[in-house]
Motif scaffolding. Structure first.
Motif, PDB file in Angstrom:
ATOM      1  N   GLU A  99       0.816  -1.205   0.000  1.00  0.00           N
ATOM      2  CA  GLU A  99       0.000   0.000   0.000  1.00  0.00           C
ATOM      3  C   GLU A  99       0.857   1.266   0.000  1.00  0.00           C
ATOM      4  O   GLU A  99       0.573   2.232  -0.728  1.00  0.00           O
ATOM      5  CB  GLU A  99      -0.939  -0.025   1.205  1.00  0.00           C
TER       6      GLU A  99
ATOM      7  N   GLU B 205     -10.494  -3.169   5.507  1.00  0.00           N
ATOM      8  CA  GLU B 205     -10.348  -3.684   4.148  1.00  0.00           C
ATOM      9  C   GLU B 205     -11.089  -5.003   3.958  1.00  0.00           C
ATOM     10  O   GLU B 205     -10.714  -5.825   3.114  1.00  0.00           O
ATOM     11  CB  GLU B 205      -8.859  -3.848   3.814  1.00  0.00           C
TER      12      GLU B 205
ATOM     13  N   THR C 175      -7.813  -5.457  10.408  1.00  0.00           N
ATOM     14  CA  THR C 175      -7.133  -5.037   9.188  1.00  0.00           C
ATOM     15  C   THR C 175      -5.723  -4.558   9.494  1.00  0.00           C
ATOM     16  O   THR C 175      -4.762  -4.904   8.783  1.00  0.00           O
ATOM     17  CB  THR C 175      -7.921  -3.906   8.504  1.00  0.00           C
TER      18      THR C 175
ATOM     19  N   GLY D 285      -2.575  -4.110   7.018  1.00  0.00           N
ATOM     20  CA  GLY D 285      -3.144  -3.213   6.028  1.00  0.00           C
ATOM     21  C   GLY D 285      -3.772  -2.008   6.693  1.00  0.00           C
ATOM     22  O   GLY D 285      -3.385  -1.596   7.786  1.00  0.00           O
TER      23      GLY D 285
ATOM     24  N   VAL E  99      -5.257   0.104  -2.212  1.00  0.00           N
ATOM     25  CA  VAL E  99      -5.346  -1.196  -1.554  1.00  0.00           C
ATOM     26  C   VAL E  99      -5.205  -2.284  -2.620  1.00  0.00           C
ATOM     27  O   VAL E  99      -5.886  -2.248  -3.647  1.00  0.00           O
ATOM     28  CB  VAL E  99      -6.680  -1.342  -0.804  1.00  0.00           C
TER      29      VAL E  99
ATOM     30  N   ARG F 201      -6.711  -7.991  -1.562  1.00  0.00           N
ATOM     31  CA  ARG F 201      -7.092  -7.825  -0.151  1.00  0.00           C
ATOM     32  C   ARG F 201      -8.598  -7.996  -0.010  1.00  0.00           C
ATOM     33  O   ARG F 201      -9.387  -7.389  -0.728  1.00  0.00           O
ATOM     34  CB  ARG F 201      -6.689  -6.437   0.353  1.00  0.00           C
TER      35      ARG F 201
END
Length: 577
Positions: free
Chosen positions: A126, A246, A254, A259, A267, A271
């Motif tokens: 990310e 996510e 998450t 993430g 993203v 995911r």
């Protein structure tokens, strides 16, 4: 040590990070510039005083822009762009490999699993896509930082600690993270130490290490404190930059699966899919089990656990306490550094990666088919995030041909003043970059200084900037577009002498409301206009210039000393071989 008797087992730890790097970056090495969001490299970034932080804007690219401006004189902007893209995963993997060997938990197969997770995870994907290259170079330095901090207990590693701290200090967020991790490892003792651990020799090393690390962070810190305007931010930025779920059952899960970036557009596509989600939680459970094993074996893990928990608290603050965070951002100078809390997650990634390796080391001690189990474990992080292969959609692009000529024309212009880009917005989605968003490259591409727009549009909401000059210019230009008023007086008052127009970006021509503009260059994608008259001189306060340059001098002295010391040590090692 599992598989440790074979030649391949000895070389595997160093081969594996190279293979992972090739899988991620190979398509990105095609000719052209990989630019997107905050990753902006240009053919030649001119070294100017404003890059050091002598400006009314917040020092968001201090000291990283100075590093780029110096190095691209040697390698060129495109080569430097490629070098950075490769260095992030490669240094991350080699650093984790070196740390794993220093910790001594197990053999190369378990170390390969730890390395794979540290190189190949949602946080890296990310932030890589978001263009946070300087932050990720600091992330890559964290394993080296921890390893050097552990070596300081034996009277070694001071130069390595300072060099790793310098990499962390390329950004304010990275610098804060590096200081916290380094201080925690140095100040929280292990269960068993050498006799001199409690003695004055060790604490002298600690003072040198932490004092040097603080000095390396002075460029961005002093530049922020020396501004004429308060270093506060729009409180609406807290909700805009808050961590996001996510599809993992909430924001906290998450984040624990590494993430949660604020921008949903970066993203990874995989995911939230079933298999990557299951594998993500498998990695988390294994990492937790490994941290428990690590805790029983070596209490040094306490330092990383403390910093990792703090990182999660910071990342969750904008979600669970948005009001308190909004007050901090609005009232506390520098509070805006924590509006994007997820970017401080690196210590958690480091902890989980080593924990995952420790868990695999424990498993490999009891299973009969070690190579099969170990190789499978090393591939799980890749299977949990397959879209990172090939750079997750990043591609190389070329700047329009007329930009180079426009740069030459503007550089030859005489007289005082700065330029502003038009449209006066922070980000572009140009055709030449396949419509991928990118921070406007013009302030870096052109050699003259500029007043950079710092307002941001997130989810359709405009967030106020922090630079008073940029705010005055943006307000005047919006009024000009809305009612046709002439913004020339305001622009000249703020030191603006030229407008550089991105013709591909669309919008009204600046000549519609500033008829006295003189066109000095016109190309297919860019035009340059000169404002009439002489712009007002923008005087920097002498004491702020002295403070900023003093901070740079101190940081440079520490970096030079660490580099010389590391080079000398390397020569001695080579002489013994």
């Amino acid at each position: 040590m599992e598989g440790g008797t074979t030649r391949l087992a000895r070389f595997l730890p160093w081969i594996w990070p190279v293979l992972l790097t090739v899988l991620i970056t190979a398509p990105l090495l095609a000719p052209g510039y990989v630019v997107g969001y905050d990753m902006v490299f240009v053919p030649d970034l001119t070294l100017r005083l404003d890059l050091f932080g002598v400006t009314t804007a917040l020092p968001r690219a201090v000291p990283s822009d100075v590093l780029v401006a110096v190095l691209d004189e040697v390698a060129g902007g495109q080569a430097l762009n490629k070098l950075v893209l490769v260095a992030i995963p490669l240094l991350s993997g080699l650093g984790m490999t070196a740390l794993w060997r220093a910790l001594g938990f197990g053999g190369p197969l378990a170390g390969a699993a730890a390395t794979a997770l540290y190189v190949w995870n949602p946080f890296v994907a990310e932030r890589y896509h978001l263009g946070a290259w300087a932050l990720l170079l600091g992330y890559a330095a964290l394993p080296w930082l921890v390893r050097s901090a552990l070596r300081l207990r034996h009277g070694q590693g001071l130069a390595g600690f300072l060099l790793a701290s310098a990499a962390c200090a390329l950004t304010a967020a990275g610098g804060i993270t590096g200081l916290l991790v380094g201080a925690a490892v140095l100040l929280l003792p292990r269960q068993a130490e050498l006799p001199e651990y409690e003695g004055p020799r060790y604490w002298r090393y600690v003072k040198y290490a932490l004092g040097g690390a603080v000095a390396l962070n002075l460029p961005w810190l002093v530049a922020g404190l020396a501004r004429t305007a308060a270093a506060t931010s729009d409180p609406a930025a807290v909700s805009a930059f808050a961590a996001r779920d996510e599809g993992y059952g909430g924001t906290l899960p998450t984040l624990l699966t590494l993430g949660g970036v604020w921008n949903a557009d970066v993203v990874p596509a995989s995911r939230g899919d079933l298999v990557p989600m299951v594998l993500g939680f498998v990695l988390l459970v294994a990492a937790v089990a490994g941290v428990v094993i690590w805790w029983r074996w070596d209490r040094a893990v306490r330092a990383l656990v403390v910093v990792a928990l703090l990182a999660v608290v910071v990342a969750m603050a904008g979600v669970v306490a948005p009001g308190a965070m909004a007050w901090i951002v609005r009232e506390v100078p520098g509070g805006g550094l924590f509006r994007d809390g997820q970017r401080y997650l690196a210590p958690l990634v480091l902890l989980e990666s080593v924990g995952f390796g420790a868990a695999m080391a424990a498993v490999l001690r009891v299973v009969p088919v070690k190579w099969i189990v170990g190789a499978t474990a090393a591939l799980v992080p890749i299977a949990a995030l397959p879209s990172l292969a090939g750079g997750d959609g990043l591609k190389a692009a070329q700047y329009p041909a007329d930009w180079a000529e426009a740069r030459r024309v503007l550089a030859n212009e005489k007289g005082p003043g700065e330029f502003i880009p038009w449209p006066y917005e922070s980000y572009r989605a140009p055709d030449w970059n396949q419509r991928r968003p990118v921070l406007d490259p013009m302030p870096r591409y052109f050699s003259k200084p500029s007043v950079v727009p710092d307002e941001l549009i997130v989810d359709g909401h405009r967030l106020a900037g922090e630079d008073p000059r940029a705010t005055a210019i943006a307000t005047a230009l919006r009024e000009a577009v809305r009612d046709g008023s002439d913004p020339t007086a305001v622009l000249k008052q703020q030191g603006v002498a030229w407008l550089v127009v991105d013709r591909e970006a669309g919008g009204p021509s600046p000549r519609n409301f500033t008829p006295q503009l003189s066109e000095i260059f016109s190309g297919p994608t860019v035009s340059i206009y000169r404002l009439p008259g002489t712009p007002a001189e923008q005087k920097a306060r002498p004491w702020s210039v002295v403070l900023v340059l003093t901070a740079w001098t101190l940081a440079g002295a520490v970096l030079a000393a660490a580099t010389v010391s590391a080079s000398t040590a390397l020569v001695r090692v080579r002489a013994r071989l």
